[in-house]
Design a protein around this motif. Structure first.
Motif, mmCIF file in Angstrom:
data_model
loop_
_atom_site.group_PDB
_atom_site.id
_atom_site.type_symbol
_atom_site.label_atom_id
_atom_site.label_comp_id
_atom_site.label_asym_id
_atom_site.label_seq_id
_atom_site.Cartn_x
_atom_site.Cartn_y
_atom_site.Cartn_z
ATOM 1 N N ALA A 16 53.759 50.105 39.843
ATOM 2 C CA ALA A 16 54.368 48.946 40.505
ATOM 3 C C ALA A 16 54.454 49.112 42.019
ATOM 4 O O ALA A 16 54.754 48.156 42.718
ATOM 5 C CB ALA A 16 55.760 48.683 39.942
ATOM 6 N N TRP A 18 53.004 49.040 45.346
ATOM 7 C CA TRP A 18 51.822 48.463 45.970
ATOM 8 C C TRP A 18 51.539 49.121 47.309
ATOM 9 O O TRP A 18 52.409 49.191 48.175
ATOM 10 C CB TRP A 18 52.042 46.957 46.150
ATOM 11 C CG TRP A 18 50.944 46.252 46.850
ATOM 12 C CD1 TRP A 18 49.694 45.992 46.371
ATOM 13 C CD2 TRP A 18 50.994 45.690 48.165
ATOM 14 N NE1 TRP A 18 48.961 45.307 47.305
ATOM 15 C CE2 TRP A 18 49.753 45.104 48.422
ATOM 16 C CE3 TRP A 18 51.980 45.627 49.147
ATOM 17 C CZ2 TRP A 18 49.449 44.465 49.605
ATOM 18 C CZ3 TRP A 18 51.697 44.984 50.341
ATOM 19 C CH2 TRP A 18 50.438 44.416 50.555
ATOM 20 N N ALA A 43 56.069 45.928 43.918
ATOM 21 C CA ALA A 43 55.545 44.582 43.651
ATOM 22 C C ALA A 43 56.081 44.148 42.294
ATOM 23 O O ALA A 43 55.381 44.185 41.281
ATOM 24 C CB ALA A 43 54.023 44.594 43.677
ATOM 25 N N VAL A 44 57.341 43.753 42.279
ATOM 26 C CA VAL A 44 58.070 43.518 41.032
ATOM 27 C C VAL A 44 58.802 42.177 41.057
ATOM 28 O O VAL A 44 58.962 41.563 42.101
ATOM 29 C CB VAL A 44 59.093 44.647 40.774
ATOM 30 C CG1 VAL A 44 58.385 45.987 40.612
ATOM 31 C CG2 VAL A 44 60.134 44.723 41.885
ATOM 32 N N LEU A 45 59.258 41.781 39.885
ATOM 33 C CA LEU A 45 60.127 40.623 39.721
ATOM 34 C C LEU A 45 61.511 41.140 39.352
ATOM 35 O O LEU A 45 61.663 41.891 38.385
ATOM 36 C CB LEU A 45 59.606 39.714 38.606
ATOM 37 C CG LEU A 45 60.506 38.550 38.197
ATOM 38 C CD1 LEU A 45 60.623 37.541 39.336
ATOM 39 C CD2 LEU A 45 59.950 37.872 36.949
ATOM 40 N N ASP A 47 64.292 39.579 38.004
ATOM 41 C CA ASP A 47 64.584 38.305 37.355
ATOM 42 C C ASP A 47 66.042 37.881 37.491
ATOM 43 O O ASP A 47 66.331 36.705 37.662
ATOM 44 C CB ASP A 47 64.173 38.379 35.888
ATOM 45 C CG ASP A 47 64.017 37.010 35.271
ATOM 46 O OD1 ASP A 47 63.546 36.092 35.973
ATOM 47 O OD2 ASP A 47 64.362 36.865 34.080
ATOM 48 N N ASP A 52 60.863 37.794 43.810
ATOM 49 C CA ASP A 52 59.520 38.021 43.275
ATOM 50 C C ASP A 52 58.590 38.599 44.337
ATOM 51 O O ASP A 52 58.402 38.005 45.398
ATOM 52 C CB ASP A 52 58.954 36.700 42.757
ATOM 53 C CG ASP A 52 57.646 36.848 42.008
ATOM 54 O OD1 ASP A 52 57.169 37.988 41.822
ATOM 55 O OD2 ASP A 52 57.098 35.820 41.604
ATOM 56 N N THR A 54 55.614 40.054 42.901
ATOM 57 C CA THR A 54 54.480 40.348 42.016
ATOM 58 C C THR A 54 53.151 39.824 42.539
ATOM 59 O O THR A 54 52.099 40.239 42.058
ATOM 60 C CB THR A 54 54.725 39.785 40.604
ATOM 61 O OG1 THR A 54 54.940 38.368 40.693
ATOM 62 C CG2 THR A 54 55.930 40.450 39.945
#
Length: 185
Positions: A16, A18, A43-45, A47, A52, A54
């Protein structure tokens, strides 16, 4: 907070993080470049708070004229940009923009750009702090979405020590979102 690749990898998984193959030519802040090269950006969400990042591995960084975004120049002014910023994450209609020269993370409010209200404030002094905030939120997320969200939100609030603290615009969004979704609010 200046998180390590090991700490972020433990939280999000190494895949994850980047690290762009090439950095844009206007992204010259040495601390930002070193962090991207040595650590990588998650580079994640997230929630629970609607953040965001991603899109980074797929689309890369969105490059924008900082003066135009923040209403320091009108949209019909065709003069060349003097500052360039890059989007590292979004939440709602807001973007977390990194200034290419200074590395400061500022908030761009998309629905305000054309009438001089695009500037949403300073979020962090650099992307290391932003990545650390992502890690901190992710550490608490399972508990926030679990059986005792109130305690988890209170502990997260107490753990926030970034510049601007919980009163900064990014953290204000985070805690308003968490309180509305999971808290008493």
């Amino acid at each position: 907070m200046n998180p390590s690749a090991a700490w972020l990898g433990e939280i999000f998984g190494d895949e994850a993080l980047w690290r762009p193959a090439e950095t844009p030519r206007h992204l010259v802040d040495t601390a930002t470049l070193a962090f991207l090269r040595e650590v990588g950006f998650p580079a994640v969400l997230l929630d629970s708070v609607g953040v965001d990042a991603t899109f980074l591995p797929v689309k890369g960084l969105w490059e924008a004229d900082t003066d135009e975004l923040f209403g320091r120049r009108t949209p019909d002014d065709d003069s060349p940009p003097t500052e360039i910023s890059y989007c590292f994450a979004t939440y709602g209609e807001s973007h977390l923009m990194v200034d290419g020269d200074t590395g400061r993370v500022e908030i761009y409010v998309a629905d305000g750009w054309d009438h001089g209200e695009g500037y949403g404030g300073l979020a962090f002094d650099g992307i290391a702090e932003l990545a650390g905030a992502f890690g901190l939120i992710a550490r608490f997320e399972p508990r926030i979405t679990g059986d005792d969200p109130g305690s988890a939100i209170a502990e997260l609030r107490a753990a926030v020590t970034e510049p601007g603290g919980e009163d900064g615009p990014f953290w204000t969004h985070v805690f308003e979102t968490l309180d509305e979704e999971f808290g008493e609010g």
